[in-house]
Design a protein around this motif. Structure first.
Motif, PDB file in Angstrom:
ATOM      1  N   GLY A   8       0.827  -1.209   0.000  1.00 29.13           N
ATOM      2  CA  GLY A   8       0.000   0.000   0.000  1.00 29.13           C
ATOM      3  C   GLY A   8       0.849   1.241   0.000  1.00 29.13           C
ATOM      4  O   GLY A   8       2.088   1.181   0.021  1.00 29.13           O
ATOM      5  N   THR A  14      -3.025   4.283   9.151  1.00 27.39           N
ATOM      6  CA  THR A  14      -4.145   4.604  10.054  1.00 27.39           C
ATOM      7  C   THR A  14      -4.440   3.388  10.935  1.00 27.39           C
ATOM      8  O   THR A  14      -3.902   2.298  10.703  1.00 27.39           O
ATOM      9  CB  THR A  14      -5.433   4.928   9.272  1.00 27.39           C
ATOM     10  OG1 THR A  14      -5.906   3.710   8.655  1.00 27.39           O
ATOM     11  CG2 THR A  14      -5.226   5.982   8.200  1.00 27.39           C
ATOM     12  N   ASN A  38       4.729   5.341  -4.819  1.00 25.10           N
ATOM     13  CA  ASN A  38       3.488   5.852  -5.421  1.00 25.10           C
ATOM     14  C   ASN A  38       3.446   7.360  -5.665  1.00 25.10           C
ATOM     15  O   ASN A  38       2.498   8.036  -5.232  1.00 25.10           O
ATOM     16  CB  ASN A  38       2.303   5.462  -4.514  1.00 25.10           C
ATOM     17  CG  ASN A  38       1.362   4.527  -5.251  1.00 25.10           C
ATOM     18  OD1 ASN A  38       1.418   4.438  -6.471  1.00 25.10           O
ATOM     19  ND2 ASN A  38       0.515   3.836  -4.516  1.00 25.10           N
ATOM     20  N   ARG A  90     -13.087  -2.200   2.641  1.00 24.84           N
ATOM     21  CA  ARG A  90     -13.929  -1.438   3.559  1.00 24.84           C
ATOM     22  C   ARG A  90     -15.382  -1.512   3.127  1.00 24.84           C
ATOM     23  O   ARG A  90     -16.249  -1.908   3.859  1.00 24.84           O
ATOM     24  CB  ARG A  90     -13.494   0.030   3.576  1.00 24.84           C
ATOM     25  CG  ARG A  90     -12.256   0.238   4.390  1.00 24.84           C
ATOM     26  CD  ARG A  90     -11.604   1.532   4.038  1.00 24.84           C
ATOM     27  NE  ARG A  90     -11.122   1.505   2.669  1.00 24.84           N
ATOM     28  CZ  ARG A  90     -10.204   2.297   2.201  1.00 24.84           C
ATOM     29  NH1 ARG A  90      -9.692   3.225   2.956  1.00 24.84           N
ATOM     30  NH2 ARG A  90      -9.804   2.192   0.960  1.00 24.84           N
ATOM     31  N   GLU A  98     -10.170  -3.224  -6.324  1.00 27.94           N
ATOM     32  CA  GLU A  98      -9.438  -4.358  -5.739  1.00 27.94           C
ATOM     33  C   GLU A  98      -9.591  -5.614  -6.601  1.00 27.94           C
ATOM     34  O   GLU A  98      -8.647  -6.383  -6.778  1.00 27.94           O
ATOM     35  CB  GLU A  98      -9.932  -4.633  -4.316  1.00 27.94           C
ATOM     36  CG  GLU A  98      -9.627  -3.508  -3.320  1.00 27.94           C
ATOM     37  CD  GLU A  98      -8.122  -3.319  -3.054  1.00 27.94           C
ATOM     38  OE1 GLU A  98      -7.328  -4.264  -3.285  1.00 27.94           O
ATOM     39  OE2 GLU A  98      -7.742  -2.222  -2.631  1.00 27.94           O
TER      40      GLU A  98
HETATM   41  P1  ADP Z   1      -3.166   1.892  -1.969  1.00 30.50           P
HETATM   42  O1  ADP Z   1      -2.605   3.095  -2.633  1.00 30.50           O
HETATM   43  O2  ADP Z   1      -2.454   0.620  -2.346  1.00 30.50           O
HETATM   44  O3  ADP Z   1      -4.672   1.765  -2.043  1.00 30.50           O
HETATM   45  P2  ADP Z   1      -3.557   2.469   0.860  1.00 30.50           P
HETATM   46  O4  ADP Z   1      -2.525   2.762   1.881  1.00 30.50           O
HETATM   47  O5  ADP Z   1      -4.594   3.498   0.603  1.00 30.50           O
HETATM   48  O6  ADP Z   1      -2.750   2.095  -0.431  1.00 30.50           O
HETATM   49  O7  ADP Z   1      -4.319   1.127   1.233  1.00 30.50           O
HETATM   50  C1  ADP Z   1      -3.638  -0.100   1.352  1.00 30.50           C
HETATM   51  C2  ADP Z   1      -4.650  -1.200   1.607  1.00 30.50           C
HETATM   52  O8  ADP Z   1      -5.246  -1.017   2.883  1.00 30.50           O
HETATM   53  C3  ADP Z   1      -5.826  -1.249   0.610  1.00 30.50           C
HETATM   54  O9  ADP Z   1      -6.188  -2.604   0.405  1.00 30.50           O
HETATM   55  C4  ADP Z   1      -6.908  -0.524   1.317  1.00 30.50           C
HETATM   56  O10 ADP Z   1      -8.194  -0.958   0.881  1.00 30.50           O
HETATM   57  C5  ADP Z   1      -6.643  -0.959   2.745  1.00 30.50           C
HETATM   58  N1  ADP Z   1      -7.185  -0.009   3.714  1.00 30.50           N
HETATM   59  C6  ADP Z   1      -6.970   1.312   3.811  1.00 30.50           C
HETATM   60  N2  ADP Z   1      -7.657   1.856   4.844  1.00 30.50           N
HETATM   61  C7  ADP Z   1      -8.325   0.823   5.428  1.00 30.50           C
HETATM   62  C8  ADP Z   1      -9.239   0.718   6.510  1.00 30.50           C
HETATM   63  N3  ADP Z   1      -9.641   1.764   7.200  1.00 30.50           N
HETATM   64  N4  ADP Z   1      -9.690  -0.507   6.806  1.00 30.50           N
HETATM   65  C9  ADP Z   1      -9.341  -1.569   6.075  1.00 30.50           C
HETATM   66  N5  ADP Z   1      -8.509  -1.554   5.028  1.00 30.50           N
HETATM   67  C10 ADP Z   1      -8.011  -0.367   4.695  1.00 30.50           C
END
Ligand code: ADP
Length: 162
Positions: A8, A14, A38, A90, A98
């Motif tokens: 990610g 978070t 990224n 989520r 996804e």
């Molecule tokens: P990316 O740019 O790969 O989407 P993110 O850091 O936004 O990177 O997210 C990484 C992964 O974590 C993704 O699969 C995203 O859906 C998941 N994710 C992000 N926030 C949450 C959350 N609050 N609860 C569950 N999964 C999450």
């Protein structure tokens, strides 16, 4: 040993991400958090700051490794002898993107499996983008992110105001 890779941007990590890491460890013996630079997403924290925050926030969780990864995830998985890609789901809104990525990774490597985990309800609306937006207006994010992230967000947006 079953190894899962959780890729990610983590800009920033978070409590939702942490929830997924903890759940992953019920399924995998080891989880590698693979942080992608990224630049397309224009992260506010550079890759080293993101790694540092993840490291601090997961200090008390055993069997977690954090690495920077660039290039194709399918190839990284092979290099690491990993068994599955971990992603968080989520809401239905996450699904299409996804689904496409999971199938693309499988196209690149027929053995690349993706495992989806659902966070606790309280984090199911939580995104890194929303956190940045709230923090940029001075909103309170402390229950939604690890303490180091709350501090770094405050510093980041205070500096910007000056
Ligand atoms: P990316 O740019 O790969 O989407 P993110 O850091 O936004 O990177 O997210 C990484 C992964 O974590 C993704 O699969 C995203 O859906 C998941 N994710 C992000 N926030 C949450 C959350 N609050 N609860 C569950 N999964 C999450």
């Amino acid at each position: 040993m079953k190894i899962g890779v959780y890729p990610g941007t983590f800009d920033p990590i978070t409590n939702g991400h942490i929830d997924i890491i903890r759940r992953s460890l019920q399924v995998f013996d080891k989880v590698i958090v693979a942080v992608a630079p990224n630049p397309k997403k224009k992260p506010i924290f550079d890759i080293h700051e993101r790694v540092e925050m993840i490291r601090e926030a997961t200090r008390d969780i055993p069997n977690v490794e954090i690495e920077i990864f660039e290039g194709l995830l399918a190839e990284y998985m092979k290099r690491k002898n990993a068994h599955a890609i971990i992603r968080g789901l989520r809401a239905v809104s996450d699904f299409e993107h996804e689904f496409m990525m999971a199938l693309m990774n499988r196209k690149l490597d027929s053995e690349a499996e993706t495992v989806f985990l659902m966070p606790s309800e309280e984090y199911s609306y939580l995104t890194s983008s929303a956190i940045k937006e709230v923090a940029s207006y001075g909103g309170v994010v402390k229950d939604l992110v690890p303490p180091i992230v709350a501090r770094r967000l405050r510093d980041h947006f205070q500096k910007k105001q000056k």
